[in-house]
Each structure stands twice: as C-alpha cells, then as structure tokens.
Design a protein around this motif. Sequence first.
Motif, PDB file in Angstrom:
ATOM      1  N   GLU A 100       1.020   6.567  -7.106  1.00 49.20           N
ATOM      2  CA  GLU A 100      -0.025   7.553  -7.378  1.00 49.20           C
ATOM      3  C   GLU A 100       0.521   8.970  -7.268  1.00 49.20           C
ATOM      4  O   GLU A 100       0.137   9.861  -8.043  1.00 49.20           O
ATOM      5  CB  GLU A 100      -1.188   7.347  -6.411  1.00 49.20           C
ATOM      6  CG  GLU A 100      -1.959   6.045  -6.656  1.00 49.20           C
ATOM      7  CD  GLU A 100      -2.979   5.763  -5.575  1.00 49.20           C
ATOM      8  OE1 GLU A 100      -2.994   6.496  -4.548  1.00 49.20           O
ATOM      9  OE2 GLU A 100      -3.778   4.819  -5.751  1.00 49.20           O
ATOM     10  N   SER A 101       1.435   9.184  -6.314  1.00 46.88           N
ATOM     11  CA  SER A 101       2.029  10.503  -6.154  1.00 46.88           C
ATOM     12  C   SER A 101       2.866  10.877  -7.368  1.00 46.88           C
ATOM     13  O   SER A 101       2.792  12.007  -7.872  1.00 46.88           O
ATOM     14  CB  SER A 101       2.896  10.538  -4.888  1.00 46.88           C
ATOM     15  OG  SER A 101       3.539  11.787  -4.750  1.00 46.88           O
ATOM     16  N   SER A 141       0.826  -1.210   0.000  1.00 45.29           N
ATOM     17  CA  SER A 141       0.000   0.000   0.000  1.00 45.29           C
ATOM     18  C   SER A 141       0.860   1.260   0.000  1.00 45.29           C
ATOM     19  O   SER A 141       0.501   2.268  -0.618  1.00 45.29           O
ATOM     20  CB  SER A 141      -0.933   0.001   1.214  1.00 45.29           C
ATOM     21  OG  SER A 141      -0.180  -0.014   2.422  1.00 45.29           O
ATOM     22  N   THR A 142       2.015   1.202   0.670  1.00 46.07           N
ATOM     23  CA  THR A 142       2.918   2.358   0.682  1.00 46.07           C
ATOM     24  C   THR A 142       3.474   2.623  -0.709  1.00 46.07           C
ATOM     25  O   THR A 142       3.532   3.768  -1.172  1.00 46.07           O
ATOM     26  CB  THR A 142       4.081   2.119   1.658  1.00 46.07           C
ATOM     27  OG1 THR A 142       3.551   1.918   2.972  1.00 46.07           O
ATOM     28  CG2 THR A 142       5.022   3.316   1.671  1.00 46.07           C
ATOM     29  N   ARG A 154       2.058   1.742  -3.479  1.00 44.31           N
ATOM     30  CA  ARG A 154       0.944   2.189  -4.305  1.00 44.31           C
ATOM     31  C   ARG A 154       0.728   3.696  -4.150  1.00 44.31           C
ATOM     32  O   ARG A 154       0.505   4.411  -5.132  1.00 44.31           O
ATOM     33  CB  ARG A 154      -0.297   1.412  -3.901  1.00 44.31           C
ATOM     34  CG  ARG A 154      -1.659   1.819  -4.446  1.00 44.31           C
ATOM     35  CD  ARG A 154      -1.816   2.167  -5.887  1.00 44.31           C
ATOM     36  NE  ARG A 154      -1.018   1.439  -6.856  1.00 44.31           N
ATOM     37  CZ  ARG A 154      -0.909   1.799  -8.115  1.00 44.31           C
ATOM     38  NH1 ARG A 154      -1.535   2.876  -8.555  1.00 44.31           N
ATOM     39  NH2 ARG A 154      -0.171   1.119  -8.960  1.00 44.31           N
ATOM     40  N   ARG A 155       0.836   4.210  -2.935  1.00 44.99           N
ATOM     41  CA  ARG A 155       0.692   5.648  -2.705  1.00 44.99           C
ATOM     42  C   ARG A 155       1.819   6.427  -3.385  1.00 44.99           C
ATOM     43  O   ARG A 155       1.608   7.510  -3.919  1.00 44.99           O
ATOM     44  CB  ARG A 155       0.665   5.949  -1.203  1.00 44.99           C
ATOM     45  CG  ARG A 155      -0.632   5.537  -0.507  1.00 44.99           C
ATOM     46  CD  ARG A 155      -0.745   6.165   0.873  1.00 44.99           C
ATOM     47  NE  ARG A 155       0.298   5.690   1.770  1.00 44.99           N
ATOM     48  CZ  ARG A 155       0.196   4.618   2.539  1.00 44.99           C
ATOM     49  NH1 ARG A 155      -0.912   3.871   2.501  1.00 44.99           N
ATOM     50  NH2 ARG A 155       1.176   4.271   3.348  1.00 44.99           N
TER      51      ARG A 155
END
Length: 233
Positions: free
Chosen positions: A74-75, A67-68, A70-71
Amino acid sequence: MFKHRQDLAEARETYQRELLQSQLETQNQTLEYVGQELHDNIGQMLSVAMLHLNGLEEELAQSAHQSTVRRMVESIEGTITAVRQLSKTLDKSTVKRFGLIESLNLELERIRQTGRYQTNLQVLGQPYALSDESGIILFRMAQESLNNALKHARAKNLTIEADYQPDAFSLSIADDGQGFDQTEVVARKLSHSGSGLHNLRQRAQLLGGTCTIDSQPGAGTRVCITLPHQPAQ
C-alpha cells in the motif's frame, strides 16, 4: 542625449526580457527532464518492486508477516501515485493539454494528499482562454509560491484564487502561515537573500502584468499576479 539614454534603456529592457525568457526555457526543459525521469525510471523501478511484493504476499498467505507486506504494498502504491502526479506537474505540456485551472487543481491535490495541508481552489468570473505562454508562466509562479509556503510558512491552509474579469486576470496564492517582514527581506545582504520575490515580479512583467506580495509576521502571505486581458476581436 535624451534619445540616446532612451535607446539604452530600451536595449537593457529588451536584454533583460530575453534573458528571463531564456531562463524560463531552461527551467522548463530541466523540469520536464526530471519529470520524465521520475515517470520512466523511478516509476518503473517502483512498479517492479510492487510485482515482487505482490508475489511475496501470495507466498506468505496465512503468515504472520502477510499484514506487514500488505502495508508495504500500500505504501509503494501511494508512492507510485505521488510520483505520477509530480511528473505531470513538472511537464509544461500538462498546462497546454488541460489548462491552467486543472493543472493548479492537480498541484493542490498532490499537496493535500500529504495529509499536512488543507487546500482550496476558487474560480471567480467567467473563465476564458489564456495564451500557452501565460498559462505555463502563471503555473510556474504558483508552484514557486506554494513551494515557498511549504518550506518557510509553517502554514496549514493554502488557497488559490483565479479571478477572470473582462479587463484583467488575476491569480492569488495565499497561506495562513507565519508570514515575514518584507522590509527585512529586501534589506538582506546578497549572500543571505533569495531571488524568489524578485523572480516572481520579473515573470509577471514578462507577461505585461504585475505581482504584489502582501505579508506580515504572524499574518500569512498572499501573492497576487495580475495580467491585462484583451478579448479576441
């Protein structure tokens, strides 16, 4: 004697116009270079970083760290989009290709995507074509006015209004920020004053128009550029 003074005044005016035109050319060339560097080099490096992160995300499937990553992906995706939009607004060919209104809309969209401002573009009257030179200079003036609002105004809302009238075209850039005392700004010493307001008026004069600035402390700022319109025969 009068004729001599008149000739001197005309020579000074011609020199100032040519100097301003040269400054605008230099500014456009610099901005285009920066935009190209952003698109080609920075954009490329971000794309490579994105590829590495995508690979890492696949390796960390089912991991607590996925999840980290993935963020982060996206950033970087958002950053790539922002860099591409910024590079377009720095390139004067964008105004030539898509016109003033579409270019202004792109600029406001870029600002809106920061999440810190509400923006609005209003078009009044029946739009007609402006010369390439007018469109580019008007766009740069709008960019400078918006940049001033972002840096100094502490505004929340930014509005651009393009008004196409049969005898004149006007472009206004308004914010709801803290405003300023124009008398105080004009009276500042050279070492403490900026050239932004003077530059805006000079550029409008270069196009045969005028630029008025309406601002009061606590009441926001409105920059209005008006150019005469002479319909094609």
